[in-house]
Write a protein that holds these residues in place. Sequence first.
Motif, PDB file in Angstrom:
ATOM      1  N   GLN A 276      42.892  40.305  29.070  1.00 40.79           N
ATOM      2  CA  GLN A 276      43.354  41.198  28.010  1.00 40.79           C
ATOM      3  C   GLN A 276      44.410  42.145  28.553  1.00 40.79           C
ATOM      4  OE1 GLN A 276      42.041  41.161  24.783  1.00 40.79           O
ATOM      5  NE2 GLN A 276      41.023  39.277  25.420  1.00 40.79           N
ATOM      6  N   ASN A 277      44.256  42.551  29.774  1.00 37.69           N
ATOM      7  CA  ASN A 277      45.220  43.439  30.430  1.00 37.69           C
ATOM      8  C   ASN A 277      45.934  42.681  31.537  1.00 37.69           C
ATOM      9  OD1 ASN A 277      44.148  45.426  28.805  1.00 37.69           O
ATOM     10  ND2 ASN A 277      43.478  46.759  30.478  1.00 37.69           N
ATOM     11  N   PRO A 278      46.825  41.780  31.197  1.00 40.87           N
ATOM     12  CA  PRO A 278      47.429  40.948  32.241  1.00 40.87           C
ATOM     13  C   PRO A 278      48.297  41.760  33.210  1.00 40.87           C
ATOM     14  CG  PRO A 278      48.493  40.578  30.129  1.00 40.87           C
ATOM     15  CD  PRO A 278      47.312  41.440  29.845  1.00 40.87           C
ATOM     16  N   GLU A 279      48.680  42.965  32.827  1.00 43.22           N
ATOM     17  CA  GLU A 279      49.505  43.758  33.733  1.00 43.22           C
ATOM     18  C   GLU A 279      48.795  43.983  35.070  1.00 43.22           C
ATOM     19  OE1 GLU A 279      48.251  44.768  30.913  1.00 43.22           O
ATOM     20  OE2 GLU A 279      47.314  46.742  31.073  1.00 43.22           O
ATOM     21  N   MET A 280      47.489  43.864  35.054  1.00 40.98           N
ATOM     22  CA  MET A 280      46.757  44.035  36.297  1.00 40.98           C
ATOM     23  C   MET A 280      47.270  43.080  37.379  1.00 40.98           C
ATOM     24  SD  MET A 280      42.916  43.008  37.230  1.00 40.98           S
ATOM     25  CE  MET A 280      42.810  42.551  38.962  1.00 40.98           C
ATOM     26  N   GLN A 309      47.369  41.519  49.341  1.00 41.61           N
ATOM     27  CA  GLN A 309      47.241  40.548  48.253  1.00 41.61           C
ATOM     28  C   GLN A 309      48.027  41.137  47.094  1.00 41.61           C
ATOM     29  OE1 GLN A 309      47.181  38.247  45.777  1.00 41.61           O
ATOM     30  NE2 GLN A 309      45.337  37.313  46.696  1.00 41.61           N
ATOM     31  N   SER A 310      49.103  40.487  46.697  1.00 41.33           N
ATOM     32  CA  SER A 310      50.018  41.063  45.709  1.00 41.33           C
ATOM     33  C   SER A 310      50.369  42.462  46.194  1.00 41.33           C
ATOM     34  CB  SER A 310      49.394  41.066  44.307  1.00 41.33           C
ATOM     35  OG  SER A 310      48.988  39.747  43.971  1.00 41.33           O
ATOM     36  N   THR A 343      51.855  53.137  42.305  1.00 38.76           N
ATOM     37  CA  THR A 343      50.500  53.578  42.652  1.00 38.76           C
ATOM     38  C   THR A 343      49.498  53.034  41.643  1.00 38.76           C
ATOM     39  OG1 THR A 343      51.290  55.572  43.743  1.00 38.76           O
ATOM     40  CG2 THR A 343      49.014  55.603  42.923  1.00 38.76           C
ATOM     41  N   LEU A 344      49.839  53.128  40.369  1.00 43.06           N
ATOM     42  CA  LEU A 344      48.931  52.621  39.343  1.00 43.06           C
ATOM     43  C   LEU A 344      48.737  51.113  39.502  1.00 43.06           C
ATOM     44  CD1 LEU A 344      47.221  53.309  36.931  1.00 43.06           C
ATOM     45  CD2 LEU A 344      49.224  53.075  35.459  1.00 43.06           C
ATOM     46  N   ARG A 345      49.813  50.402  39.856  1.00 38.80           N
ATOM     47  CA  ARG A 345      49.698  48.965  40.076  1.00 38.80           C
ATOM     48  C   ARG A 345      48.705  48.677  41.211  1.00 38.80           C
ATOM     49  NH1 ARG A 345      54.776  48.019  40.693  1.00 38.80           N
ATOM     50  NH2 ARG A 345      55.174  47.199  38.611  1.00 38.80           N
ATOM     51  N   ARG A 346      48.846  49.410  42.278  1.00 38.47           N
ATOM     52  CA  ARG A 346      47.909  49.193  43.400  1.00 38.47           C
ATOM     53  C   ARG A 346      46.469  49.494  42.985  1.00 38.47           C
ATOM     54  NH1 ARG A 346      51.667  48.396  47.387  1.00 38.47           N
ATOM     55  NH2 ARG A 346      53.345  49.921  47.624  1.00 38.47           N
ATOM     56  N   GLN A 349      45.202  46.643  40.796  1.00 39.62           N
ATOM     57  CA  GLN A 349      44.915  45.427  41.566  1.00 39.62           C
ATOM     58  C   GLN A 349      43.712  45.622  42.493  1.00 39.62           C
ATOM     59  OE1 GLN A 349      48.516  44.124  43.484  1.00 39.62           O
ATOM     60  NE2 GLN A 349      49.582  43.769  41.531  1.00 39.62           N
ATOM     61  N   ALA A 350      43.401  46.871  42.771  1.00 33.85           N
ATOM     62  CA  ALA A 350      42.219  47.133  43.603  1.00 33.85           C
ATOM     63  C   ALA A 350      40.950  46.622  42.927  1.00 33.85           C
ATOM     64  CB  ALA A 350      42.109  48.622  43.923  1.00 33.85           C
ATOM     65  N   ASN A 351      40.996  46.366  41.630  1.00 36.02           N
ATOM     66  CA  ASN A 351      39.841  45.751  40.967  1.00 36.02           C
ATOM     67  C   ASN A 351      39.496  44.389  41.559  1.00 36.02           C
ATOM     68  OD1 ASN A 351      38.693  47.358  38.709  1.00 36.02           O
ATOM     69  ND2 ASN A 351      40.800  47.351  37.953  1.00 36.02           N
ATOM     70  N   LEU A 352      40.425  43.797  42.276  1.00 38.32           N
ATOM     71  CA  LEU A 352      40.132  42.516  42.931  1.00 38.32           C
ATOM     72  C   LEU A 352      39.212  42.675  44.134  1.00 38.32           C
ATOM     73  CD1 LEU A 352      43.741  40.990  43.065  1.00 38.32           C
ATOM     74  CD2 LEU A 352      41.854  40.196  41.618  1.00 38.32           C
TER      75      LEU A 352
END
Lengths: 416, 416, 416, 162, 162, 162
Positions: A276-280, A309-310, A343-346, A349-352
Motif C-alpha cells: 500500500q505504501n510502495p514508497e517504502m 540494503q537500498s 532520513t525519512l527514507r532510511r 526502509q528500516a522496517n526491513l
Amino acid sequence: MPSTSKNKASARKWPKEGVTRVPFWVYSDPEVYTREMDVIFGGATYNYVGLECEIPNPGDFRRSFIGDKAVVYVRDQDGAVNVVVNRCAHRGTKFCYQEHGNVSEFTCPYHQWTYDLKGDLIGVPFRRGVKNRGGMPKDFKLEDHGLDTLKVAARGGVIFASFDHSMPSFEDYLGPNMLSYFDRVFDGRGLKVLGYSRQRIRSNWKVKFENLKDPYHASLLHVFLVSFGLFRADTPSKTQMDSTGMHAVQVAQRGEQKDTEGTSEMHAMQADLTLQNPEMLQPYPEWASKGDATVVMQTIWPNLIVQQQSNTIAMRQIRTFSPEEYELHWTFFGYEDDDEEMTLRRLRQANLMGPAGYVSIDDSEVMESVQSGVSRFPDVAAVVEMGGRDTEDAPHMVTEVAIRAFYKHYRHVMGF
Amino acid sequence: MPSTSKNKASARKWPKEGVTRVPFWVYSDPEVYTREMDVIFGGATYNYVGLECEIPNPGDFRRSFIGDKAVVYVRDQDGAVNVVVNRCAHRGTKFCYQEHGNVSEFTCPYHQWTYDLKGDLIGVPFRRGVKNRGGMPKDFKLEDHGLDTLKVAARGGVIFASFDHSMPSFEDYLGPNMLSYFDRVFDGRGLKVLGYSRQRIRSNWKVKFENLKDPYHASLLHVFLVSFGLFRADTPSKTQMDSTGMHAVQVAQRGEQKDTEGTSEMHAMQADLTLQNPEMLQPYPEWASKGDATVVMQTIWPNLIVQQQSNTIAMRQIRTFSPEEYELHWTFFGYEDDDEEMTLRRLRQANLMGPAGYVSIDDSEVMESVQSGVSRFPDVAAVVEMGGRDTEDAPHMVTEVAIRAFYKHYRHVMGF
Amino acid sequence: MPSTSKNKASARKWPKEGVTRVPFWVYSDPEVYTREMDVIFGGATYNYVGLECEIPNPGDFRRSFIGDKAVVYVRDQDGAVNVVVNRCAHRGTKFCYQEHGNVSEFTCPYHQWTYDLKGDLIGVPFRRGVKNRGGMPKDFKLEDHGLDTLKVAARGGVIFASFDHSMPSFEDYLGPNMLSYFDRVFDGRGLKVLGYSRQRIRSNWKVKFENLKDPYHASLLHVFLVSFGLFRADTPSKTQMDSTGMHAVQVAQRGEQKDTEGTSEMHAMQADLTLQNPEMLQPYPEWASKGDATVVMQTIWPNLIVQQQSNTIAMRQIRTFSPEEYELHWTFFGYEDDDEEMTLRRLRQANLMGPAGYVSIDDSEVMESVQSGVSRFPDVAAVVEMGGRDTEDAPHMVTEVAIRAFYKHYRHVMGF
Amino acid sequence: MASPIRISVETRLEVEDLLFAYADCLDHGDITEWANFFTDDCLYKLISKENWDLGLPLGTVLAEGKGGILDRIAAVTQTSVYHQRALTHLITNTRVLADAGGVIDVTANYAVLETLPNQYTKILNSGRYLDKLVRQGGTLKFQEKLCIFDSALVPASLIYPV
Amino acid sequence: MASPIRISVETRLEVEDLLFAYADCLDHGDITEWANFFTDDCLYKLISKENWDLGLPLGTVLAEGKGGILDRIAAVTQTSVYHQRALTHLITNTRVLADAGGVIDVTANYAVLETLPNQYTKILNSGRYLDKLVRQGGTLKFQEKLCIFDSALVPASLIYPV
Amino acid sequence: MASPIRISVETRLEVEDLLFAYADCLDHGDITEWANFFTDDCLYKLISKENWDLGLPLGTVLAEGKGGILDRIAAVTQTSVYHQRALTHLITNTRVLADAGGVIDVTANYAVLETLPNQYTKILNSGRYLDKLVRQGGTLKFQEKLCIFDSALVPASLIYPV
Ligand code: FES
Ligand code: FES
Ligand code: FES
Ligand SMILES: [Fe+3]
Ligand SMILES: [Fe+3]
Ligand SMILES: [Fe+3]
C-alpha cells in the motif's frame, strides 16, 4: 564409565571432509566458546566498538563490548579515541555506570580510584593515608595500575579495537578489496545515528556470521526480499572474501518483481504481492557512482556486519555471552548531509531490519531453529557444499563459499 | 588443589551395597546426564513417541521428542508411520515449525531442502545452479543426505521409536508379561485423544520413574487415594517386572473407605472425607473381563508411563533437558467407541491427574523436594530396602523392589 | 587444541605476590565453588544458623542453610537446640516444608519416615509389612538411618552449627578479642526479632565478605554515611582480626557533619546535606559503657556479619548458590527490654540497611559491578595494598588489611 | 473490529467488583469462600489454550456445580501436600460483551503471579476469562467461568484455582 | 503532580473499550482487522525507550497511514517465517489526559506476555502507550499510537504489533 | 465473600486517577514530586508479606510524614550510587473498600516491572496496596500507603519507591 562426547573440546576432531563440514560441537561446547573468547575476540582481531559521531566532543564516552568483555570508548582531550576495559585496576569493579555521557576523567565508585581518558591511574584516595595513618605502600606506583587499554583503529568514522597491541594496521587487516567496500559506505562524510536496535538470539554467534555469509538462503527464505527483488539469485551478484577468508561481502543488484528463468525454484516468490505504501521500497541510488550494486552486506571478522540494503545502512555488532546465546546490536545511521526526505527514507526502509524487520524476523527465527537443531547433536556436522567445495570468490550468490572460507580461517585460528 | 567430588562422573563409584543404595550423584551430575542421553535414550531402547490416532491420514504429523532430542512422527502415504529427527541434513535447522499438521513433504525453511515423508532428500533448490552459476557439486548425491530416521514399532495404536536400528521387536523388548499388561489397555480398539497436559518439574527424570515404581508411597503420601481406597496397601495388589528390570507394573484393586487392619499405619487415611460430587469416583468396570485390577500403572523404559486408574487413562511421556529438570507430557485418551457418559467419566476422573490433579499435586511437590534434598549431596545415597533387598516380583505393594530392579538395569546399561 | 584457562580449578595458581593479589578466578570458577562448599561451609567452621529467640518453645523450628545446604534448627524437649540437615534418610526428600512452626517430631511427606527432634529415626511405616507382606529387612536398624546432625554451639542467644563434629568450642573458634566484640552485642539480654530482609546479589559470596572487611570504601562510596559522619576515615577507628585472619571487626566512632583535615579526599562528603526527619539518625548510646565505638561490624567466618551501626543491629547471613550469585538474609533485632521508643529508633535506622537501605543500596550495586568486572577475566587479579601488605591489626580504617588476612586464611584452607 | 454493546456504567463496575473480590478471595482471603462466587449449577473449567484451540475437552480443572467447587476446595485444603505460596492476580482488560436474558457475558485477561518461599515472583499462569454472570439475590455470581491459559506447560503444579 | 482534566465517565469507558478491543484483536482475534482501529492518516510507531529518551527517530516499527498498517499486516501474514505464539496484553493505568479539539489524549501502561510452544510465558514487551484518538462515524480510532517500550533488548523478534 | 460498599462512580474514578498519576510520577515523571501525593502526617511503609504475616514491624522502607518522604527522595537522588533503570507499574484490581469519615480505604494489586540497561524486563516487585486517602484542597492524597510485597527475596535493590 567411559567418557562421553560433550564438553570435551580438547579432544575435538574436525570431520575429515574439511571445510565442507561444520561439526555441531562448535556451536555448543563451553570449552570451544572459552577458547574463542581468548584467541578470537581477545586475540589478533579488530573488533567494532562504535562510531566516532557518537562521541564528538572531548570527554564523550559510550559503553561497548568485545565478545563478552565490557569496554568503554572515549574521546580524549586531543581528539583521539581511546578504548579501555570497563574494569577497575584496583579490585575489578565495572566502574563505568552510564551507557554514555561526558566526563573529564573516570572515577570508580567503589574507592574512587581515578583514571584519565587514556586509562592512566591519576588518583588513589588516601594514598598517603589519613592523619598519618594507613595509605598505600611507599613503592606503589600509579603507572603500574592503569586500566587495560586496547589498540584502536579508526577509519571513515568507525572505531575498531584490539586486545592485541601488535596488530597490523586496520587497512592491512581488511586487505584492499574488502577495504574498498568498506570505504564505499564510509567515504569520509560525517555520520549521523538514527537509532539503536538490540536483540538477544538463542544461538551461537557463528550462526549469525554464517547467515550473513550465506546468500544462498536469501533467495529462498525471505519472501519479502525475493518478491520485491531486493536480493535474489537471478540478478547480477558476487561473493568475495579477503585472502584469509575471515572477511566477506555479498554484493547484488535489485531485480524486478516478476518471474524470470532464475526464479522458478524460488517458491517464496510472490509475484502478486503489493504494498500500500510502495514508497517504502523506493531506493535512492546514492552509491550509483560506485557501481551498480544496490545491496552490499559486509562481514568483518569477528564481530561486525556492515549492512547496506537500498538506503538503510546499519552496523550490526555481535555480543557474545555463552555458547548458545548472543546479542545483535544495531546502529542505524545516515549521513550528516542527509536531507529530511533521505532520513525519512532510511527510517521507512528500516522496517526491513531489526527485531520486527520484514526480513530480519525470518533470520532471527531460523537462527534459533538452527541452534535448537544442532545443540543436542554435537557429533553431527553441517554440509556446506553449495557452489562447490573451494574457498574462492564467486561471481554469483548461488554458493556457500564464504562460510567455507570463514571456517578455513576459524580452524586456523582455533587450532582445530 | 585436590579434585572435588562434583562433576566427575567418570570417577563415580556405586555404593558397595548395590541396588539397595542409589547414590545421589545420579540425579545431578552433568556427565551422567550426557551419558544417559547417549546410551539410554539414544541407544537400544524403544521410546514412546505418540499415538496413531493423532495422525490418522497420510501426511499427518506431530512433533515429539526422545530424551532431549526433537523428532517428528508422520503417517506415510502407504499408511505406515515414520519417525525422523527434526534436524535438517543441510545445516541442522529444526525444520518442522508446527506442532502438528498435514504435509505432502517436509521443507526446511532455511534453504528449502525438501524431504519426503520417509525422510529422504528429494529436492535441493539451485542444485544445478542459477543461470549456469553455482549449484551443488556434480557428485553430490541426494541419497546421502536424508534426515536421520528411527526404527519404528507400533502396537495397539501406540508408536515407539529407537535410534538403534538393530533393535529386536517391541514384543521381545517388553517380554510376555509386560506385553499382556500393555495389551490390556491397547486391545485393538481405536483410541481418541481427550487432551494434553504438560508440566515441567525441577527434578531429575529418574525421580519420576522411581515415583511410579514405588507403590510404597501411595498408601502414605496421597490422602485422596488412600481415603477413597483408590490405591492402598491393604488391598490385593502386586508389583512385577520384566526379566531385565527395566519395565514394571503396579497392579491393584480398589478398597473401601474404611479402616482395616492394614490402614492403621496410614496416617493419611481420612475415613470421614466425603465428596459433594461422588460420581467423580464412580468407576466403570471396563477391564473386568481381564481381571480384578482397577489400577494398573505400567512403566516402560525409558520414557513412558501408561496410566490406568479407574477410567482415567493416559500416556505420560518423559522429556529431559538437563540433570535437574524434566517435563511430563500427558496424553489423556479414551476409546473411539466411548459414549458421552464414558467420556464425561474420564474427564471427571482426570481431576485426579495432571498439574492440578488431586493425586499428582502431591507427587509433583515431593519430586521437587527430592531433588532439593539430594542436589547438593552427591556423595550420599538413598536407602531402598522396603520389601527386601532383592529384585523379584512381589505379590503386594509394600515394597520398593521395582526401584531396585530399575537400578539393576540402569547400572548395567550405564556401566556403573 | 591446548586447554584454556577457565574451569580448570585444579590447575589454579595464586599470584606470586601473595595476599596482596586476589586472582579473579576465585569469583567464578565452578570447581573452586564446589571445593568451598566442601572444605569451608561443609568443613571445620561454625556457621550462623539463627537466633534462640526464634524458637523459644520445645518443638519450635525454623529452616536455615549453611552455604548451599538446607538445615533445620529446632528446640528439643529438654530445651537444647538441635540442627539437622533437611534431607530425609530414606530417599533424600527435603522433608521440612514449613519455614517455621512447632512439631513434636519430623515426618517426611513421601513415606512418612518419622524422626524425633534430635534427628533419630523413630518410625518407618509398614516396617513389619502389611498383612504379613513386605516390610523392611529384619536386620534394618532404625539407629543407622537418622538425619544428618550438626554440632551446635550457642552463645548469647545466637546459634551456630558445624558439619564437623570434632570442632573446638565456639569460644576457641572466635578467640578472645573477637569474642569480646561478639559479647558486646550478645550480652545475655533476651533478643527480639523485628523483621527479616532478603536479597539476592549477583556476585560471588566472598565479594560480600570483602565489602565488610573493607573500611576503606566506606569513606568514599557511601555519601550518606560520610556526610552524616556515621562511618568515616577521619574519626577514631580500628581494624582487627583474630589470629588466623578468618574473623574481623571494623570499629569506629561517629564524626560530625563538617569538613575536617581528613575529609579533603572524600568527594562523597556533602556538608550541606540535611534531613527533614533528623531523629532517624539520633543515636542512643546503648553500648557507651563498653567504649566509645558507635559502629562495630564483625565478620564471622564463613557466613555471618554482625551489624551494629548506631542502634540498628542485625545478623546478615550469607547463603550461596553458585559461583556468581549469593543471597544475603538479614535478621533485624532488638532486645526484649527495649521500650517502644527504642524499637521505633531501630526501625527508623533500619532505613540505612537492607534492599532499600541508604547505605546498602550502594554496596549491593557495587558488588554486582565487581562481579561484572571480574567474571570474564579469570586471569587478572585484584590489588589489595591499602594500608600495607601485611595482615596485622590496624588502629585505623585506611586499610584493606582484613581482606588480606581473609585470603591468608582462605588460601590455607583451600590449599591454593 | 468489535463494536461493544453499550452496557450501563453500574453494571460494568459491578462486574469488576465481582472479579476483583474473587481474586482477593484467592490471593488474600479464605479459599473456603471461593464457592460463594458461584451459582449452584455453575461450571468452572481451567483449560489450556492448546486443548481449547484443538477442540479437545480435557480441562486441567473441571468443576461441575457448586459440589464440584466444594470438592476442589476440600482436596486443596484437606488432602494435598504442597508448599505455601503467595498469589497475586492481575486482572485487566475487562470487557462486558453482552447483558441480555439475565446473563452477562464478560471477558478479561489475567496473569497470576506466584511466589514460593525464598524464590522470586514468577508468572504462574496467564490467559483470559470467558465468564457468564447471573444475578442472584442482588449479587452477581459466576454461572460459568472458563479460564483459558496461554502456556500448556505448567511450572510443576496449579494448586489453587485461577 | 498532575491534576487531571475532568473527563466524562462515558469517554473514559469508551477509551478503555477501544484499548481492550484493540488488544483482543491482537491476542485472540484476526490480525487483519488490526487496521480498522486506525484512521486513514494515522501514525503507528513502536520505539524503544532508549531511542525515545535520546531523541533518536528510529522506530522498531513505523507505519504511516492505514497503508503502512496494511503493509505490516501483509508482511506478518503473507511473508514472514516464524513459530506460532500466544499473546496476552495486560493494559493498565489508563489515563485520559485531555479531550479537546476533537482529539483525546490517552496514556496507559502495558505488558505483552508471549508464550511460545512448549515454553513458559514470558514478558515480551512492556512500556506505555501515548495515544491520540479521534471520533469517526461514532467510533473512536487511533490517529496516533506511540508504544514506548522499556527494554531495548528484544528476545529474538517482535512479530506482532504491540 | 465481600459485599462491597457502594461507592460513587466519581470517587472510584478519582481514586484510580490518583493511583495512576502516582505511578506515572515514579515511572516517567520527576521523583521529587513523589512527596506531593502524600499528606503532611502520612505514613508510607513497604513491607514484605513475610514480615506482615508474622506481625513483625520491620519495613524495607519506612517513611513517617512528608519529612520522611522527602528524606527518601533526597537519599535516592543525592546520595545513592546505582545504575539507571526503567520502571513500569501495572496497577490492577483497584477496590474502594470504604468511604466514611473523610477517609477512603482502597486496595489494589500491583506489579512493578524493572528494566536494567541491556537486560530483559523482569518483575521487580509485586503485591498489594492498602491505602487510606483523604481529600485536601480538592485533591485526594495518601494519608497512609502500605505496600505489602509478595517475595521477601529482592533482586539486589529496591531503589525507587513502589
Ligand atoms: S575497585 Fe575501583 S576503586 Fe576500588
Ligand atoms: S539448513 Fe535446512 S535447507 Fe539449509
Ligand atoms: S523419602 Fe522420606 S520417607 Fe521416603
Ligand atoms: Fe537473511
Ligand atoms: Fe504418587
Ligand atoms: Fe559499604
